[in-house]
Design an enzyme around this catalytic site. Structure first.
Site, mmCIF file in Angstrom:
data_model
loop_
_atom_site.group_PDB
_atom_site.id
_atom_site.type_symbol
_atom_site.label_atom_id
_atom_site.label_comp_id
_atom_site.label_asym_id
_atom_site.label_seq_id
_atom_site.Cartn_x
_atom_site.Cartn_y
_atom_site.Cartn_z
ATOM 1 N N GLY A 69 14.705 13.388 92.848
ATOM 2 C CA GLY A 69 13.415 12.978 92.311
ATOM 3 C C GLY A 69 13.430 11.561 91.752
ATOM 4 O O GLY A 69 14.350 11.165 91.051
ATOM 5 N N TYR A 188 6.824 20.391 85.785
ATOM 6 C CA TYR A 188 6.641 18.943 85.764
ATOM 7 C C TYR A 188 5.141 18.629 85.718
ATOM 8 O O TYR A 188 4.300 19.530 85.812
ATOM 9 C CB TYR A 188 7.314 18.314 86.985
ATOM 10 C CG TYR A 188 8.828 18.484 86.988
ATOM 11 C CD1 TYR A 188 9.583 18.145 85.867
ATOM 12 C CD2 TYR A 188 9.495 18.989 88.105
ATOM 13 C CE1 TYR A 188 10.967 18.295 85.859
ATOM 14 C CE2 TYR A 188 10.881 19.142 88.103
ATOM 15 C CZ TYR A 188 11.609 18.794 86.977
ATOM 16 O OH TYR A 188 12.970 18.952 86.958
ATOM 17 N N GLN A 433 43.107 33.607 92.491
ATOM 18 C CA GLN A 433 42.070 34.122 91.580
ATOM 19 C C GLN A 433 40.730 34.384 92.274
ATOM 20 O O GLN A 433 39.918 35.159 91.775
ATOM 21 C CB GLN A 433 41.846 33.124 90.435
ATOM 22 C CG GLN A 433 43.071 32.833 89.602
ATOM 23 C CD GLN A 433 43.347 33.909 88.561
ATOM 24 O OE1 GLN A 433 42.449 34.384 87.885
ATOM 25 N NE2 GLN A 433 44.596 34.300 88.441
#
Ligand code: NAP
Ligand code: SF4
Length: 695
Positions: A69, A188, A433
């Site tokens: 943006g 926005y 992991q």
């Protein structure tokens, strides 16, 4: 003779690779790289780095790119301070010719890399979410997620904002962009005109819905008038804003129709405002969860419609397009994870795609902490000018010990560069992991990372030696030039009296299910793993990520947009196990504060709704047959538990490394073995990739 290029994927994904004719121009396929703020925008060499970042994606086969943006003026943007304390907007604002000239660096690099790719500038006026003291909004309403209260726009101010949008679009056109995307969602500026909660005006810009729509419609009309007919204008609409009292479906549909009439070439569907408390892109969200909403928008308009959110593999995109849910599919984070996504899909090599796992750890968590964006599975993202895996001219014979994230990343990068690499692990599978993470509900995407590494190791010719516990003599015998010790960590055993009691187990047993977990459980340690374990043991049935109905009921989502906003009642017990759990930490800070910025709240809410007792400020006294004895605010308390699971962090596993050094062998640490506090896949993969790029 050149090998013919294999494009078998084009037949495999016919909808994804079908060009889209907009009348005045054609998008070469149905894939769009969605807008993401990268943090490069604010950097001094931002244009050059953005040029490299976007050009690599253009060359990688994407149909159209939407930039991060860019504000049409100062009041709508992100003010950053330079080292002298001066406020600067750098490349994140476009309202001057000088800024437009900077953007030419980006557009020309992209068009040079792929002349038929389109690149559009996203015009993002942040309105009440802007970070500067001039921020504006229709009314003086502070957002729940902002510290700043906006100034209320007067008539002249409104006219200025509209004119600034048109000016920004014109400058974008002059800078070589193929179009603009106007963001009319997410909380926005434009979206705050649409909703009564943020628009309290009684003039022609507020009150009735017709009045509330006036501002976004006027912006589209004036942008279209400024740029002429042969320029792409996309409008991003909140197809479901997830706000209580937000937009009704009829309002969304009417807005879409009016936006088309006002001159938009494409409508892009967005889900949620940033302030809403429904996850829409985190890894616990099912793939393509929201495309049915786009489908209904598509039935309201005749212009093409874009869908998005959790579309991370070509088969997912193809299915969405085949169902007719959308005309175009936007993938933002997947393009961070793998710039060659579309090229691999075209060549029938989807198995080689490095899949976005929707963790947000190196992208959105960074964005919202004002750090540069990158990607957990691809640390080259946004580092294209700095981190490159160039062929070596001094081939080495390298041993990598440990096939967890750090070892895998090191082995792949070193072998890609031409080194001879042997990867050892004591286990019978790669992943370390990651093999725990993939078992946690909502983290199923880790299977994709394991699939990627499995293919990549084969592709770059790494020799795998699994089921092999390495010792010094074995390595000495093979005469390696370099030994990388990626032996990871050992779980920490805290010094609590009674820690050897039979009811105590480590998190590895709890996650792997190798020891039975009782009905009343204390989890010692509330870091990422404490939360994961608690989620796992309080959950029953299908994971929300794998079952859209469970997801909708857990988060109170109505995909038909009823009631307003699409948020309805939450069912906290939909996937809850019959178990009482206490999640504990010694620190006084709120439990879960250290989790990821954009996802931590989802974990806290999930566990809270399942009735988990989260306790901070505890002292562990002892464990015995009565349970776990604590001091809480200096008062003794006994939790009557039958299981205690230890999730108290890790210590680096360095015994082999120390033996190698004593034997005078050339060894180097990476990942958790280097720094256990940094045991997270983001740090491990990044460190390993940078090291292997230089060996
Ligand atoms: P961690 O985040 O460092 O948390 C360790 C926990 O153990 C803390 O709550 C700490 O709290 C406690 N603790 C530390 N020493 C202790 C002691 N001696 N006795 C009792 N409690 C102790 O570690 P982790 O949970 O193992 O996670 C490891 C890494 O994996 C982290 O970097 C994490 O970011 C990453 N990870 C992330 C996610 C995610 O973001 N979703 C998920 C899994 C793992 P007190 O000291 O206050 O008691
Ligand atoms: Fe996807 Fe995670 Fe990479 Fe972000 S950091 S692009 S969410 S894999």
């Amino acid at each position: 003779m050149n090998q013919p290029v294999d494009l078998s994927g084009i037949q495999q994904y016919p909808h994804l690779f079908e060009p889209l004719d907009l009348g005045f121009t054609t998008i070469r396929n149905r894939s769009i790289m969605g807008s993401m703020h990268t943090g490069l925008e604010e950097m001094p060499d931002g244009f050059e780095r953005m040029a490299a970042f976007y050009a690599e994606r253009a060359a990688g086969g994407i149909g159209m790119i939407i930039t991060g943006g860019i504000s049409p003026n100062e009041e709508g943007g992100l003010a950053v301070k330079d080292e002298h304390g001066n406020v600067a907007f750098s490349a994140s604002k476009l309202n001057t010719q000088a800024e437009a000239d900077g953007h030419k660096i980006v557009t020309s690099a992209v068009h040079r890399a792929a002349p038929d790719v389109k690149i559009c500038l996203q015009i993002l006026h942040m309105g009440p979410l802007a970070y500067n003291d001039k921020l504006v909004a229709p009314s003086k309403v502070r957002s729940r997620i902002s510290k700043l209260t906006p100034h209320e726009l007067d008539e002249a101010g409104i006219e200025k904002q509209i004119a600034d949008h048109a000016n920004c679009a014109l400058l974008a056109q002059q800078a070589g962009y193929d179009g603009v995307e106007i963001i009319g969602s997410a909380g926005y500026l434009l979206s705050t005109f649409l909703v009564e909660k943020t628009n309290r005006r009684s003039d022609q810009w507020g009150g009735s819905y017709e009045n509330r729509m006036r501002f976004p419609l006027e912006v589209v009309r004036r942008v279209r008038a400024a740029v002429g007919d042969d320029f792409i204008v996309i409008f991003r609409i909140a197809a479901m804003d997830m706000l209580q009292g937000g937009m009704s479906w009829d309002e969304v549909a009417l807005l879409a129709r009016e936006i088309e009439k006002a001159g938009a070439s494409i409508i892009s569907t967005h889900f949620t405002w940033h302030e809403s408390q429904v996850p829409t892109i985190a890894t616990m969200v099912p793939r393509a969860a929201f495309t049915s909403v786009t489908h209904r928008v598509r039935q309201e308009v005749s212009v093409p419609v874009i869908t998005s959110n959790r579309i991370n593999m070509p088969d997912v995109a193809e299915a969405v397009l085949e169902r007719g849910d959308a005309d175009l599919v936007s993938m933002a984070r997947p393009m961070l994870a793998d710039s060659q996504f579309m090229q691999k899909a075209a060549e029938g090599k989807s198995q080689e795609i490095n899949t976005c796992i929707a963790c947000n750890q190196a992208c959105l968590d960074h964005t919202f902490s004002f750090k540069m964006t990158s990607c957990l599975v691809n640390p080259r993202a946004c580092n294209e000018t700095l981190l490159n895996y160039l062929p070596t001219n001094a081939v080495k014979n390298i041993a990598v010990i440990g096939a967890g994230p750090a070892g895998l990343a090191y082995a792949c990068v070193a072998a890609e560069r031409g080194h001879r690499v042997t990867l050892f692990d004591a286990s019978n599978e790669i992943g370390g992991q990651f093999n725990l993470a993939k078992r946690v509900p909502g983290k199923e995407e880790f299977y994709e990372t394991l699939r990627y590494y499995d293919h990549q190791l084969r592709k770059v010719g790494v020799e795998r030696r699994l089921n092999t516990r390495v010792d010094v003599s074995m390595l000495q015998a093979e005469n390696f030039d370099h030994i990388i010790v990626a032996t990871g960590i050992s779980p920490r055993t805290p010094d609590i009296p009674g820690i050897s009691h039979p009811m105590v187990m480590g998190y590895i047993d709890a996650i792997n299910g190798t020891k039975p977990v009782g009905k009343n459980v204390a989890v010692v340690g509330a870091g990422g793993i404490g939360f994961d374990v608690t989620d796992l043991i309080t959950h029953e049935g299908p994971s929300a990520a794998m079952d859209i109905d469970v997801f909708a009921r857990e988060w109170g989502i109505d995909f038909e947009n009823h009631p307003r906003g699409g948020v309805t009642g939450i069912e906290p017990h939909v996937a809850k196990a019959d178990r009482t759990v206490w999640l504990l930490q010694r620190k006084d800070t709120p439990v879960g504060r250290g989790l990821g910025k954009t996802t931590g709240w989802t974990h806290r809410l999930t566990l809270g709704r399942r009735g988990v007792n989260m306790m901070n400020g505890v002292d562990y006294v002892r464990i015995d047959d009565e349970g776990l004895h604590l001091l809480v605010a200096n008062q003794p308390e006994c939790l009557p538990v039958d299981t205690v699971i230890i999730c108290a962090g890790q210590e680096p596993e360095r015994s082999l490394y120390e033996e190698l050094l004593s034997a005078g062998l050339p060894a180097e640490l990476v990942g958790g073995a280097f720094e256990a506090n940094e045991l997270d896949a983001k740090a491990a993969i990044s460190q390993a990739s940078w090291m292997a790029s230089e060996v």
